[in-house]
Each structure stands twice: as C-alpha cells, then as structure tokens.
Scaffold this motif. Structure first.
Motif, PDB file in Angstrom:
ATOM      1  N   VAL A 185       0.824  -1.201   0.000  1.00 48.23           N
ATOM      2  CA  VAL A 185       0.000   0.000   0.000  1.00 48.23           C
ATOM      3  C   VAL A 185       0.858   1.251   0.000  1.00 48.23           C
ATOM      4  CG1 VAL A 185      -0.226   0.191   2.529  1.00 48.23           C
ATOM      5  CG2 VAL A 185      -2.039   1.071   1.051  1.00 48.23           C
ATOM      6  N   TYR A 186       2.067   1.189   0.580  1.00 44.12           N
ATOM      7  CA  TYR A 186       2.928   2.376   0.622  1.00 44.12           C
ATOM      8  C   TYR A 186       3.521   2.709  -0.742  1.00 44.12           C
ATOM      9  CZ  TYR A 186       2.291   1.364   5.535  1.00 44.12           C
ATOM     10  OH  TYR A 186       1.718   1.098   6.755  1.00 44.12           O
ATOM     11  N   PRO A 187       4.151   1.743  -1.450  1.00 42.26           N
ATOM     12  CA  PRO A 187       4.565   2.078  -2.819  1.00 42.26           C
ATOM     13  C   PRO A 187       3.389   2.417  -3.728  1.00 42.26           C
ATOM     14  CG  PRO A 187       4.957  -0.255  -2.343  1.00 42.26           C
ATOM     15  CD  PRO A 187       4.654   0.412  -1.040  1.00 42.26           C
ATOM     16  N   ALA A 188       2.222   1.796  -3.491  1.00 48.26           N
ATOM     17  CA  ALA A 188       1.039   2.146  -4.294  1.00 48.26           C
ATOM     18  C   ALA A 188       0.668   3.603  -4.081  1.00 48.26           C
ATOM     19  CB  ALA A 188      -0.136   1.239  -3.923  1.00 48.26           C
ATOM     20  N   ALA A 189       0.699   4.062  -2.831  1.00 49.65           N
ATOM     21  CA  ALA A 189       0.368   5.456  -2.537  1.00 49.65           C
ATOM     22  C   ALA A 189       1.395   6.408  -3.139  1.00 49.65           C
ATOM     23  CB  ALA A 189       0.282   5.665  -1.024  1.00 49.65           C
ATOM     24  N   ILE A 190       2.680   6.041  -3.066  1.00 50.67           N
ATOM     25  CA  ILE A 190       3.726   6.885  -3.649  1.00 50.67           C
ATOM     26  C   ILE A 190       3.548   6.989  -5.153  1.00 50.67           C
ATOM     27  CG2 ILE A 190       6.208   7.049  -4.071  1.00 50.67           C
ATOM     28  CD1 ILE A 190       6.602   5.712  -1.309  1.00 50.67           C
ATOM     29  N   LEU A 191       3.311   5.853  -5.811  1.00 46.15           N
ATOM     30  CA  LEU A 191       3.113   5.856  -7.266  1.00 46.15           C
ATOM     31  C   LEU A 191       1.860   6.637  -7.646  1.00 46.15           C
ATOM     32  CD1 LEU A 191       4.051   2.154  -8.104  1.00 46.15           C
ATOM     33  CD2 LEU A 191       5.392   4.210  -8.604  1.00 46.15           C
ATOM     34  N   ALA A 192       0.790   6.487  -6.844  1.00 46.88           N
ATOM     35  CA  ALA A 192      -0.441   7.228  -7.130  1.00 46.88           C
ATOM     36  C   ALA A 192      -0.215   8.732  -7.013  1.00 46.88           C
ATOM     37  CB  ALA A 192      -1.544   6.777  -6.170  1.00 46.88           C
ATOM     38  N   ALA A 193       0.559   9.148  -6.005  1.00 44.57           N
ATOM     39  CA  ALA A 193       0.845  10.578  -5.836  1.00 44.57           C
ATOM     40  C   ALA A 193       1.675  11.106  -7.006  1.00 44.57           C
ATOM     41  CB  ALA A 193       1.578  10.807  -4.513  1.00 44.57           C
ATOM     42  N   ILE A 194       2.659  10.319  -7.464  1.00 49.97           N
ATOM     43  CA  ILE A 194       3.472  10.738  -8.625  1.00 49.97           C
ATOM     44  C   ILE A 194       2.606  10.836  -9.869  1.00 49.97           C
ATOM     45  CG2 ILE A 194       5.378  10.074 -10.133  1.00 49.97           C
ATOM     46  CD1 ILE A 194       6.673   8.744  -7.675  1.00 49.97           C
ATOM     47  N   HIS A 195       1.748   9.834 -10.077  1.00 48.68           N
ATOM     48  CA  HIS A 195       0.814   9.849 -11.212  1.00 48.68           C
ATOM     49  C   HIS A 195      -0.067  11.091 -11.174  1.00 48.68           C
ATOM     50  CE1 HIS A 195      -2.165   8.395 -14.111  1.00 48.68           C
ATOM     51  NE2 HIS A 195      -3.110   8.604 -13.199  1.00 48.68           N
ATOM     52  N   PHE A 196      -0.560  11.432  -9.983  1.00 41.14           N
ATOM     53  CA  PHE A 196      -1.415  12.604  -9.800  1.00 41.14           C
ATOM     54  C   PHE A 196      -0.662  13.869 -10.175  1.00 41.14           C
ATOM     55  CE2 PHE A 196      -4.591  14.545  -6.518  1.00 41.14           C
ATOM     56  CZ  PHE A 196      -5.278  15.144  -7.568  1.00 41.14           C
ATOM     57  N   PHE A 197       0.585  13.975  -9.749  1.00 38.23           N
ATOM     58  CA  PHE A 197       1.415  15.137 -10.068  1.00 38.23           C
ATOM     59  C   PHE A 197       1.625  15.264 -11.572  1.00 38.23           C
ATOM     60  CE2 PHE A 197       3.381  16.125  -5.815  1.00 38.23           C
ATOM     61  CZ  PHE A 197       3.214  17.499  -5.903  1.00 38.23           C
ATOM     62  N   LEU A 198       2.021  14.156 -12.207  1.00 44.49           N
ATOM     63  CA  LEU A 198       2.404  14.213 -13.611  1.00 44.49           C
ATOM     64  C   LEU A 198       1.236  14.531 -14.532  1.00 44.49           C
ATOM     65  CD1 LEU A 198       4.900  11.205 -13.828  1.00 44.49           C
ATOM     66  CD2 LEU A 198       5.433  13.642 -13.713  1.00 44.49           C
ATOM     67  N   GLN A 199       0.022  14.090 -14.152  1.00 42.38           N
ATOM     68  CA  GLN A 199      -1.104  14.355 -15.043  1.00 42.38           C
ATOM     69  C   GLN A 199      -1.798  15.675 -14.720  1.00 42.38           C
ATOM     70  OE1 GLN A 199      -4.799  13.935 -14.523  1.00 42.38           O
ATOM     71  NE2 GLN A 199      -4.327  14.246 -12.347  1.00 42.38           N
ATOM     72  N   SER A 200      -1.371  16.356 -13.634  1.00 45.36           N
ATOM     73  CA  SER A 200      -1.942  17.658 -13.263  1.00 45.36           C
ATOM     74  C   SER A 200      -0.964  18.746 -13.678  1.00 45.36           C
ATOM     75  CB  SER A 200      -2.204  17.722 -11.755  1.00 45.36           C
ATOM     76  OG  SER A 200      -3.058  16.681 -11.349  1.00 45.36           O
ATOM     77  N   LYS A 201      -1.050  19.176 -14.909  1.00 44.56           N
ATOM     78  CA  LYS A 201      -0.051  20.093 -15.451  1.00 44.56           C
ATOM     79  C   LYS A 201      -0.323  21.553 -15.096  1.00 44.56           C
ATOM     80  CE  LYS A 201       0.963  17.040 -19.345  1.00 44.56           C
ATOM     81  NZ  LYS A 201       0.105  15.940 -18.884  1.00 44.56           N
ATOM     82  N   LEU A 202      -1.584  21.931 -14.920  1.00 45.31           N
ATOM     83  CA  LEU A 202      -1.916  23.338 -14.688  1.00 45.31           C
ATOM     84  C   LEU A 202      -2.121  23.642 -13.212  1.00 45.31           C
ATOM     85  CD1 LEU A 202      -4.366  23.957 -17.680  1.00 45.31           C
ATOM     86  CD2 LEU A 202      -1.939  24.539 -17.519  1.00 45.31           C
ATOM     87  N   ASP A 203      -2.931  22.858 -12.539  1.00 41.56           N
ATOM     88  CA  ASP A 203      -3.259  23.112 -11.135  1.00 41.56           C
ATOM     89  C   ASP A 203      -2.726  21.956 -10.304  1.00 41.56           C
ATOM     90  OD1 ASP A 203      -4.263  23.758  -8.701  1.00 41.56           O
ATOM     91  OD2 ASP A 203      -6.356  23.900  -9.311  1.00 41.56           O
ATOM     92  N   ILE A 204      -1.665  22.219  -9.549  1.00 41.73           N
ATOM     93  CA  ILE A 204      -1.048  21.143  -8.758  1.00 41.73           C
ATOM     94  C   ILE A 204      -1.317  21.329  -7.266  1.00 41.73           C
ATOM     95  CG2 ILE A 204       0.766  20.778 -10.457  1.00 41.73           C
ATOM     96  CD1 ILE A 204       2.683  22.182  -8.444  1.00 41.73           C
ATOM     97  N   ARG A 205      -2.321  22.122  -6.911  1.00 42.32           N
ATOM     98  CA  ARG A 205      -2.589  22.337  -5.486  1.00 42.32           C
ATOM     99  C   ARG A 205      -2.984  21.046  -4.780  1.00 42.32           C
ATOM    100  NH1 ARG A 205      -6.772  27.201  -6.010  1.00 42.32           N
ATOM    101  NH2 ARG A 205      -7.302  25.882  -7.794  1.00 42.32           N
ATOM    102  N   GLU A 206      -3.990  20.335  -5.303  1.00 44.09           N
ATOM    103  CA  GLU A 206      -4.404  19.106  -4.617  1.00 44.09           C
ATOM    104  C   GLU A 206      -3.333  18.031  -4.676  1.00 44.09           C
ATOM    105  OE1 GLU A 206      -8.156  16.018  -4.090  1.00 44.09           O
ATOM    106  OE2 GLU A 206      -8.321  17.689  -5.494  1.00 44.09           O
TER     107      GLU A 206
END
Length: 296
Positions: A162-183
């Motif tokens: 679950v920990y590497p899954a959460a880290i990968l999910a957070a990276i995925h979230f960052f990379l696909q959020s190009k304009l608004d990275i607040r959340e």
C-alpha cells in the motif's frame, strides 16, 4: 451466512462475531457517495467521459489516503473502531481506481491495443497502472479467508504494498496535473506526513509515535517540506524560480498554499491527541496513588 451476497453483507457491516456494527454500515453507505460526484460531472461536463475518468481517479487516491490515515487517527483518538473500516475503505479505493481505468478504456473507444500502447509509452500512465495493479492485489487479498490462507506474516508483508502504491499514485497525480497542482501537492504533503508517522512507529514504537510532541514535530517538519516540494515541482514543470514559489507561501492574497493545509492537518491531529494524553496521565497518577502506603 451462506451465499456471496450474505457474505458481502456480513463483511460489510458486521464484526467477526456476526454482530451488527452501525459504524461499519454508515461507512459502507458513505463509500457510494463519490459515485454521485462521478455521475454529476458526467451529466454536466461537455467532455463527460474524460471528466468521469478524472473524477473517479480523484476519489481513488482520496480514499487510499483516508485508509492510510486511519492508523494514526485511531491511535491519536483512541478510537479502535476505525480499524474495522480500514480494509473496507482500501477496497473502495481499488474499486474507484478500477473505474478510473475502465473509463479511460471507454474514452479510447475500447481499443485495447491503443490503451496498452499509451500505458507503455506514457510514463505517467505506466506509473498509474502499476499503482492500480498493487491496489487490486491488496483488494483481492483483503478478506479474512486470505489472511488465513497466506498466514499473518506473509499477508502483512504483501499489504505493505500500500505504501509504494500510494507513492506511485501521488506521482501519477502530479504528472497528469499540469496546470493546477494544489491538490496533488496537498496529497504529497499528507503522504510525507503518513510515511513519517510510520517511520517513527516502526523505529520508536507506538507510544512515541502517538505522542502529542511527536505529532507536533511531524506537522512542523512536513509543512515546510511540502512547500519545498511544490517549489521543486513548479520549477521542474514550468521553469519558475523556486524562491518565488516559496515566497508565495508567505502571502495569503490567493488563499492558503498547500503547505499551510498540510501543516493545519498535522496540527489538528496533534491537538486531537491531547485528551487521550491527559486521560492516560490521570490513569497513571491514580495507579501511582493506589500503590502508596496509606497513613494509619
């Protein structure tokens, strides 16, 4: 109970002894609420399918982080019932992640060759897909039957994915959020806090991890780290001077920056632990007083 539906009902809102747990029932019902938000964007957004993909992915990572937050919250609040719903929320996160992928496949007109090609060629999709595979593995093995089949140690080792899954999910979230990275920044900051908490838990023990001073120190450490992370990501994505982003954290004309929200969340957890600490001190004082010899 017999039958798959009966088993689901027993798992969802009964404890292991078969007793009805209203708290579990309430959480089970609440886990369907995000479906309403997914349906809402589908009905109101012109690019409805793309919007539903985005919304289901948002709820997948939110629920994943909620499931991770239950351990420190249970300890800080002395609320053992939170442990009853942790796996349920984790399974819900995996289901919304699966819906996220299904929506993406539908958006690609169910062209599986193109879907696989995109996942292979686009790094942020590759990262997200690996995170999804981890979550699905955890969801499939989340039942008590699988705990018995795998054995406690192997099951616990597997579920540390679950920990590497959460880290990968957070990276995925960052990379696909190009304009608004607040959340994504808030999520990354909360993940840093959760990982910091677990490092203390694993190295120093439960008492030290749930200490109000430890929780306060984590909040004061992770808040600035979140600001630094945001500055680095903005510099990497847009070439903006990191000092400008760090300086923006000291201005409130456009609301609170992500680092402040992470700091506030950490301070709230530390504050919530104070009643438990005071209660423990009173109990300890009573035990000491009971051992003292009484005067004749």
């Amino acid at each position: 109970p017999r039958g798959s539906i009966s088993l689901l009902m027993a798992w969802a809102w009964h404890d292991r002894a078969g007793r009805l747990k209203p708290f579990k029932l309430a959480i089970f019902a609440l886990l369907f609420v995000p479906l309403g938000f997914v349906a809402q964007v589908g009905l109101t957004d012109p690019r409805w399918l793309n919007a539903m993909v985005h919304e289901s992915g948002l709820w997948a990572i939110r629920l994943l982080f909620v499931s991770l937050a239950l351990t420190p919250l249970r300890s800080s609040l002395a609320w053992p019932e939170l442990a009853l719903v942790r796996r349920m929320i984790g399974v819900a996160a995996a289901c919304y992640a699966g819906l996220h992928l299904l929506g993406y496949v539908a958006d690609m007109a169910f062209d599986l060759g193109k879907v696989l090609s995109e996942i292979w060629l686009r790094i942020y999709l590759t990262i997200g897909f690996v995170a999804l595979l981890f979550l699905l593995a955890l969801a499939v093995t989340s039942t008590d039957a699988m705990v018995k089949r795998l054995g406690g140690r192997r099951w616990a080792a597997l579920h540390r994915l679950v920990y590497p899954a959460a880290i990968l999910a957070a990276i995925h979230f960052f990379l696909q959020s190009k304009l608004d990275i607040r959340e994504p920044t808030i999520m990354a900051g909360l993940l840093l806090w959760l990982l910091g908490y677990r490092i203390v838990l694993w190295t120093a023990g439960t008492e030290r991890a749930r200490s109000a001073w430890t929780l306060l120190a984590l909040a004061l450490l992770i808040g600035p780290l979140t600001a630094g992370l945001e500055a680095l990501v903005v510099w990497w994505q847009n070439g903006i001077d990191p000092l400008r982003v760090l300086n923006a954290n000291l201005k409130f004309t456009h609301g609170l920056r992500p680092a402040w929200w992470v700091l506030i969340a950490g301070l709230i957890v530390a504050a919530l632990s104070l009643p438990r600490v005071r209660s423990q001190r009173r109990k300890r004082a009573k035990r000491v007083a009971s051992r003292e010899p009484q005067c004749a």
